[in-house]
Scaffold this active site. Sequence first.
Site, PDB file in Angstrom:
ATOM      1  N   SER A  65       0.818  -1.214   0.000  1.00 42.76           N
ATOM      2  CA  SER A  65       0.000   0.000   0.000  1.00 42.76           C
ATOM      3  C   SER A  65       0.853   1.267   0.000  1.00 42.76           C
ATOM      4  CB  SER A  65      -0.934   0.004   1.209  1.00 42.76           C
ATOM      5  OG  SER A  65      -1.894  -1.012   1.056  1.00 42.76           O
ATOM      6  N   GLU A  67       3.385   1.864  -1.675  1.00 39.85           N
ATOM      7  CA  GLU A  67       3.753   2.180  -3.060  1.00 39.85           C
ATOM      8  C   GLU A  67       2.569   2.736  -3.868  1.00 39.85           C
ATOM      9  OE1 GLU A  67       4.986  -0.773  -1.519  1.00 39.85           O
ATOM     10  OE2 GLU A  67       6.800   0.410  -1.192  1.00 39.85           O
ATOM     11  N   ASP A  94       0.965  -6.274  15.268  1.00 36.88           N
ATOM     12  CA  ASP A  94       1.401  -6.055  16.642  1.00 36.88           C
ATOM     13  C   ASP A  94       2.319  -4.853  16.797  1.00 36.88           C
ATOM     14  OD1 ASP A  94       0.007  -8.286  17.400  1.00 36.88           O
ATOM     15  OD2 ASP A  94       1.700  -9.628  17.002  1.00 36.88           O
ATOM     16  N   THR A  95       2.693  -4.237  15.669  1.00 31.73           N
ATOM     17  CA  THR A  95       3.615  -3.100  15.742  1.00 31.73           C
ATOM     18  C   THR A  95       2.910  -1.845  15.216  1.00 31.73           C
ATOM     19  OG1 THR A  95       4.463  -3.320  13.499  1.00 31.73           O
ATOM     20  CG2 THR A  95       5.495  -4.719  15.185  1.00 31.73           C
ATOM     21  N   HIS A  97       3.442  -0.215  12.760  1.00 36.40           N
ATOM     22  CA  HIS A  97       3.581  -0.054  11.309  1.00 36.40           C
ATOM     23  C   HIS A  97       2.266   0.314  10.635  1.00 36.40           C
ATOM     24  CE1 HIS A  97       6.991  -0.642   8.673  1.00 36.40           C
ATOM     25  NE2 HIS A  97       6.131  -0.828   7.705  1.00 36.40           N
ATOM     26  N   ARG A 136     -15.545  -6.657   3.736  1.00 31.85           N
ATOM     27  CA  ARG A 136     -15.614  -5.443   2.910  1.00 31.85           C
ATOM     28  C   ARG A 136     -15.077  -5.639   1.492  1.00 31.85           C
ATOM     29  NH1 ARG A 136     -15.513  -4.701   8.059  1.00 31.85           N
ATOM     30  NH2 ARG A 136     -16.388  -2.833   9.037  1.00 31.85           N
TER      31      ARG A 136
END
Length: 160
Positions: A65, A67, A94-95, A97, A136
């Site tokens: 995503s 990019e 879990d991070t 990011h 979705r």
Amino acid sequence: MATEMHNLSAYDASVVADGKGRKVGILYAEWNSEITYALRDGAVKTLIDNGVNSEDIDVKSVPGSWELIFGAAQMVKSGKYDSVIAIGCVIRGDTPHFDYICEGVTAGLSKLNVEYDVPVIFGLITTNNLLQAQERSGGRLGNKGDECAVTALQMMATFK
Ligand code: RBF
């Protein structure tokens, strides 16, 4: 914002603008491809169902995503398209990011919408888990790819 209240594929074809003669660029990320391929296919089908010629739809992939920003910028600057749809799926891990990618992509695509005359449609799904993304992208809540295509058609009709 609650998608729970809204079927992403629901639209009234009689009031959606005809896409005949429109040129659309679709960009999708390969990350979470189970989701992004379904979004991409939904967008292509809905454009064609509403009059866009298949030869007038260019579909390109990018790795993730993040990019989408560069890819959408290239498509917009090429001058070839009346609208660009950027499709990705970021699933919370879990991070932190997740937050960096979501914020970066949102800011990058927003900037393109302000600086250029081609509407860039936000097809980035950001969810807490895979099930929410599945719901979705053709599941219980419809397909956000369909919604992006309808949005592109409306934006092209209103502003061209
Ligand atoms: N790209 C996505 O499209 N969706 C994701 O959920 C996603 N999660 C990522 C998590 C981590 C820890 C990393 C390092 C990258 C992730 N990416 C994801 C890829 C990102 O968009 C981009 O392709 C790479 O960071 C390379 O620029």
